[in-house]
Design an enzyme around this catalytic site. Sequence first.
Site, mmCIF file in Angstrom:
data_model
loop_
_atom_site.group_PDB
_atom_site.id
_atom_site.type_symbol
_atom_site.label_atom_id
_atom_site.label_comp_id
_atom_site.label_asym_id
_atom_site.label_seq_id
_atom_site.Cartn_x
_atom_site.Cartn_y
_atom_site.Cartn_z
ATOM 1 N N MET A 133 15.366 6.368 23.109
ATOM 2 C CA MET A 133 16.786 4.565 22.681
ATOM 3 C C MET A 133 17.457 6.059 21.871
ATOM 4 O O MET A 133 18.440 5.574 22.008
ATOM 5 C CB MET A 133 16.121 3.508 22.850
ATOM 6 N N PHE A 157 -6.468 -3.193 -10.323
ATOM 7 C CA PHE A 157 -6.381 -2.880 -8.594
ATOM 8 C C PHE A 157 -6.147 -4.143 -8.437
ATOM 9 O O PHE A 157 -6.928 -5.366 -7.837
ATOM 10 C CB PHE A 157 -8.068 -2.743 -9.138
ATOM 11 N N LYS A 186 -8.340 -14.419 -6.830
ATOM 12 C CA LYS A 186 -9.150 -14.682 -6.721
ATOM 13 C C LYS A 186 -10.252 -15.398 -7.276
ATOM 14 O O LYS A 186 -11.210 -16.435 -6.785
ATOM 15 C CB LYS A 186 -10.414 -13.928 -6.571
ATOM 16 N N GLU A 223 -3.302 -4.313 8.756
ATOM 17 C CA GLU A 223 -3.531 -5.682 8.824
ATOM 18 C C GLU A 223 -1.801 -6.177 9.613
ATOM 19 O O GLU A 223 -1.564 -7.079 9.768
ATOM 20 C CB GLU A 223 -3.232 -5.897 7.484
#
Lengths: 159, 569
Positions: free
Chosen positions: B473, B112, B162, B50
């Site tokens: 770096m 959940f 949902k 994601e």
Amino acid sequence: MANSINERHVISVIVMNESSVLARVTALFAGRGYNIESLTVAPIPESDMSHITIATNGSSRVMEQITKQLHKLIPVYKVIEHEEMVEKEMVLVKFPIAENLSDISALCAAYNGGIVNVGTEMVIAQVADEPKRIKHFIEASQRYNPCEIVRGGVVAIER
Amino acid sequence: MQMSGAQMVCEAIIAEGVKTVFGYPGGAIMHVYDEIYKQNGFEHILNRHEQASVHAADGYARATGEVGVAMVTSGPGFTNAVTGLATAYMDSIPLVVISGQVPSQLIGTDGFQEIDAVGISRPCTKHNFLIRSLEELPRVLKEAFYIARSGRPGPVLVDVPKDITVEIGEFKYPDSINIPSYKPTYKGNKRQIEKAVEAIKSAKKPLLYLGGGIVLSNAADLVRELAEKTQIPAVETLMARGVMGAKNPLLLGMLGMHGNYSSNMAMSETDLVISLGARFDDRVTGKLSEFAKYADIIHVDIDAANIGKLVDVDYPIVGDITKVVEAMLPQLDDIDTDRFEAWRNILKRYDELHPQSYVDSDDVIKPQWVIERLGELLGENAIITSDVGQHQMWAAQHYPFDRPRQWINSGGLGTMGFGFPAALGAKRAFPDKTVINITGDGSILMNMQELVTAAEYKIPVINVILNNHFLGMVRQWQTFFYEKRYSETDLSFQPNFKALAEACGGIGYDVSTKEEFDAALKDAIEQDKVCFMNVQTNRFEDVLPMVPSGGALFNMMLPQKIDNSKEVK
């Protein structure tokens, strides 16, 4: 930096009434490291907005940032940094009934308040005044052995 | 029209003209994915993480200037997206991220895959919404896109429970928007602009300090016009690379911690800073009390909170760069450009004294050479993305960026792993352009799963890995400031990058000479497939000049003028 003196300020934040708007305001203070000395919220009558009053402290640069950052929040409609204001705070104090009630009553009267409830063991006094005077009232009330003190936050209105 | 909440989400995306959505399905967002399956108004790209979905939408937004859209599920889907949101937030990139949420009646029960998405994302989004009812869904979606792209842009999260995606109701996408508490200021105050123009005319050593806000406002042409009309020299921040164009003689370079000598000296000696869409970031200013010490400051910014946040401003102008510069230009018709000639000559001398330079080597590839070579071969045609670290700074210093939106990197948050997925977004937006992700052997591993995405969707992004077997770096700071104690920065243990790319359906190249680099790049462009180009570079190369953290801009560590490739550190 000029104006780095920390001073107490009161700001009013007018917000749209929607879920989590208070969380947005307080999270902004927490996230950016600003102080909240006191905070009150209530809906504005006959509108879909609420009035949040925040007492805070900071330098003029910090105050400017607080005002601007608050204004950036999408549901914030208006931010007022009070300069000329009438400022009030309320306190409720519970005293044992065995204390000298007439003295307590006189003390409350001196601070624009009075005894508002009497029970079998306790009396409750209420005072609404300027925050500084509320502080004095609480100091003065110590000799009557208060068992509980509840201070409200500051509310302010620009003169 | 009657439809489900899930359908409304899709209809809104189509109505906003979005052509590509990046995302990853899961339980709470399944109804929306079911509708995505049925529609053909936009394509959906399945990233393999994601975080990459949000970065890809971000890359798409940065390359096009339009709102990028990503979609994730609740709980871990959302938390994975947080770094993407924060990256976009810090660089003011317009995104709408739609996340699934557990059904309304389960919210607050530790269900959940439940997590308080609006709570977590509050400090890293411009605004966020938790949908409370189906009725408000069309309006909120419309507002989300509007808020994302208007004013100072930024990411907006819409968290959709949902049950609301299943519910059926009337859909009418609003035509207009009215948020009484949100009215961005576009037009600068007329009087303030006049005063700023007077200050420009009476300055002796003015300097244009150009920031990423110019890119966001699509104002580069106007800013170039302003510079050319006034003949005032300019410095760019990391986010503004490409605004002036590398060939523009008025451009001194990039300023800040890894800015070039003349840019940093110009900022230290100027008597008037004209800041356009920049925000005085600590990586730009160095020690604040020494920053532009002799200058008055004009600060143009669409975000009032940026003005006066870090430095005292003499001419504050809240507004959109495009609008403000448009208003300034006609007032500058009579400017005496000779007035600044002596100043320009001083800066030219500074640049001759310490140009942006490095010493090339015949034995080993210098990372700066790779960037310069890419610039020679691809120039203004390529879109360059980068990850975060030394390679990012070398790219910013050495690539000849010619136009805004050619350079895509995570400046504010500094997110390693940004470059590859962002490159996928940019390439999807501009399939005909060569898209190069300049990355390091540390950063590339942070979103390497996107090889699979790129191979599946045939998004031929070229990843040039400047491999120094170090987190370069951090290693550089350890060399300079931690007495060479290379704590956890040695990346000698490495995957076989070539085989890794091939295992995921891409191409790999091992490069250790200049000839091999040219050949690999040529092949990569011809093959038109995602690739890893593993370029072995000088291990101990440093990014220079460097202003040590907290130091004054004029105290720079400058590049050595000898070949350092044989140095053992």
